[in-house]
Design a protein around this motif. Sequence first.
Motif, PDB file in Angstrom:
ATOM      1  N   PRO A 142       2.050 -31.323  10.720  1.00 55.56           N
ATOM      2  CA  PRO A 142       2.469 -32.669  10.328  1.00 55.56           C
ATOM      3  C   PRO A 142       1.453 -33.384   9.439  1.00 55.56           C
ATOM      4  O   PRO A 142       1.787 -34.365   8.784  1.00 55.56           O
ATOM      5  N   GLU A 143       0.232 -32.877   9.383  1.00 54.05           N
ATOM      6  CA  GLU A 143      -0.819 -33.496   8.569  1.00 54.05           C
ATOM      7  C   GLU A 143      -0.987 -32.819   7.208  1.00 54.05           C
ATOM      8  O   GLU A 143      -2.041 -32.910   6.592  1.00 54.05           O
ATOM      9  N   ARG A 144       0.039 -32.129   6.753  1.00 51.89           N
ATOM     10  CA  ARG A 144      -0.032 -31.368   5.493  1.00 51.89           C
ATOM     11  C   ARG A 144      -0.552 -32.221   4.336  1.00 51.89           C
ATOM     12  O   ARG A 144      -1.440 -31.796   3.601  1.00 51.89           O
ATOM     13  N   ALA A 145      -0.030 -33.418   4.184  1.00 54.47           N
ATOM     14  CA  ALA A 145      -0.445 -34.272   3.060  1.00 54.47           C
ATOM     15  C   ALA A 145      -1.927 -34.621   3.166  1.00 54.47           C
ATOM     16  O   ALA A 145      -2.648 -34.609   2.156  1.00 54.47           O
ATOM     17  N   ARG A 146      -2.406 -34.904   4.372  1.00 56.58           N
ATOM     18  CA  ARG A 146      -3.829 -35.223   4.557  1.00 56.58           C
ATOM     19  C   ARG A 146      -4.695 -33.998   4.285  1.00 56.58           C
ATOM     20  O   ARG A 146      -5.779 -34.116   3.714  1.00 56.58           O
ATOM     21  N   VAL A 147      -4.251 -32.835   4.717  1.00 59.18           N
ATOM     22  CA  VAL A 147      -5.015 -31.606   4.475  1.00 59.18           C
ATOM     23  C   VAL A 147      -5.143 -31.362   2.975  1.00 59.18           C
ATOM     24  O   VAL A 147      -6.235 -31.075   2.471  1.00 59.18           O
ATOM     25  N   LEU A 148      -4.047 -31.512   2.260  1.00 54.91           N
ATOM     26  CA  LEU A 148      -4.092 -31.338   0.812  1.00 54.91           C
ATOM     27  C   LEU A 148      -4.979 -32.390   0.157  1.00 54.91           C
ATOM     28  O   LEU A 148      -5.732 -32.087  -0.773  1.00 54.91           O
ATOM     29  N   GLN A 149      -4.901 -33.605   0.641  1.00 54.85           N
ATOM     30  CA  GLN A 149      -5.766 -34.678   0.138  1.00 54.85           C
ATOM     31  C   GLN A 149      -7.230 -34.309   0.374  1.00 54.85           C
ATOM     32  O   GLN A 149      -8.069 -34.474  -0.515  1.00 54.85           O
ATOM     33  N   GLY A 150      -7.525 -33.817   1.562  1.00 53.77           N
ATOM     34  CA  GLY A 150      -8.890 -33.410   1.878  1.00 53.77           C
ATOM     35  C   GLY A 150      -9.373 -32.281   0.986  1.00 53.77           C
ATOM     36  O   GLY A 150     -10.511 -32.295   0.507  1.00 53.77           O
ATOM     37  N   ARG A 151      -8.521 -31.300   0.741  1.00 55.53           N
ATOM     38  CA  ARG A 151      -8.904 -30.171  -0.114  1.00 55.53           C
ATOM     39  C   ARG A 151      -9.156 -30.626  -1.550  1.00 55.53           C
ATOM     40  O   ARG A 151     -10.115 -30.188  -2.186  1.00 55.53           O
ATOM     41  N   TYR A 152      -8.301 -31.488  -2.046  1.00 58.05           N
ATOM     42  CA  TYR A 152      -8.479 -31.998  -3.410  1.00 58.05           C
ATOM     43  C   TYR A 152      -9.814 -32.741  -3.532  1.00 58.05           C
ATOM     44  O   TYR A 152     -10.605 -32.461  -4.435  1.00 58.05           O
ATOM     45  N   TRP A 153     -10.051 -33.689  -2.625  1.00 54.61           N
ATOM     46  CA  TRP A 153     -11.273 -34.495  -2.722  1.00 54.61           C
ATOM     47  C   TRP A 153     -12.523 -33.694  -2.403  1.00 54.61           C
ATOM     48  O   TRP A 153     -13.595 -33.976  -2.931  1.00 54.61           O
ATOM     49  N   LEU A 154     -12.400 -32.678  -1.556  1.00 56.37           N
ATOM     50  CA  LEU A 154     -13.543 -31.810  -1.289  1.00 56.37           C
ATOM     51  C   LEU A 154     -13.925 -31.065  -2.566  1.00 56.37           C
ATOM     52  O   LEU A 154     -15.105 -31.027  -2.942  1.00 56.37           O
ATOM     53  N   ALA A 155     -12.938 -30.502  -3.252  1.00 57.76           N
ATOM     54  CA  ALA A 155     -13.223 -29.780  -4.498  1.00 57.76           C
ATOM     55  C   ALA A 155     -13.784 -30.737  -5.550  1.00 57.76           C
ATOM     56  O   ALA A 155     -14.769 -30.410  -6.230  1.00 57.76           O
TER      57      ALA A 155
END
Length: 172
Positions: A142-155
Motif C-alpha cells: 500500500p506504500e508503493r507511491a512512498r517507496v517510489l518517492q523514496g527511491r527517486y529522492w535517494l538517487a
Amino acid sequence: YELGRAHYKKRTWARAEPVLALAASRCPAGDEAPKALYMQGKALVRLGRGDEAVATWTALAEHHPQHSYADDGLYLAAEQQLEQGHPAEARALYERMAAEFPEGDMLGAALWGLAWEALEGKRTAEALPWLEALARGALDGPERARVLQGRYWLARTRAALPAQAEAGRSGL
C-alpha cells in the motif's frame, strides 16, 4: 462520543472539542476514546490551539498504543509542530513514531517527513538513512507511491552529494 462527532461534522468546533474531551475520558475501553482524542485534536487545530492538539494526539499514542490511530496521532502532532515552526520537535515525533510503530500505516509518511525536513535544512547526509529506509519498502504494498518517492529522492540526493562536496572544496 457521538454528540461530539456530530458537532465536529457540523463544523461547530467550539462545541465539539469539550464534548470530545469528555468522551475521551469517560468512554469505556474500545474504539470511542481513541477516536474522540483524534477528533478532539483536529477540532483544537481548527480553534487555533495547536499546542493543545499536539498534546492530545501525543496522549492518544501514549494511552492507546494498540489502536490503529496511535501512529496517526503522532504523525499529526509532528505535522502540527512543523506548521508551528518547530522542526526539532517534529523530528522527535517522527522518530518516535518510526520507532514505536514500525508496522504502522503512517510509517512511510513519517520517514518522508524526516527525510524532507533534513533536505530542507540542507542536512543532506542526515536525510540519507530515512530515504534508504523508505526506499526499502515493498513496491507491491500500500506504500508503493512512498517507496517510489523514496527511491527517486535517494538517487537524486546521492547524485548531488559529490557535487556538493566538490563545491565545498573549491570555496563556492
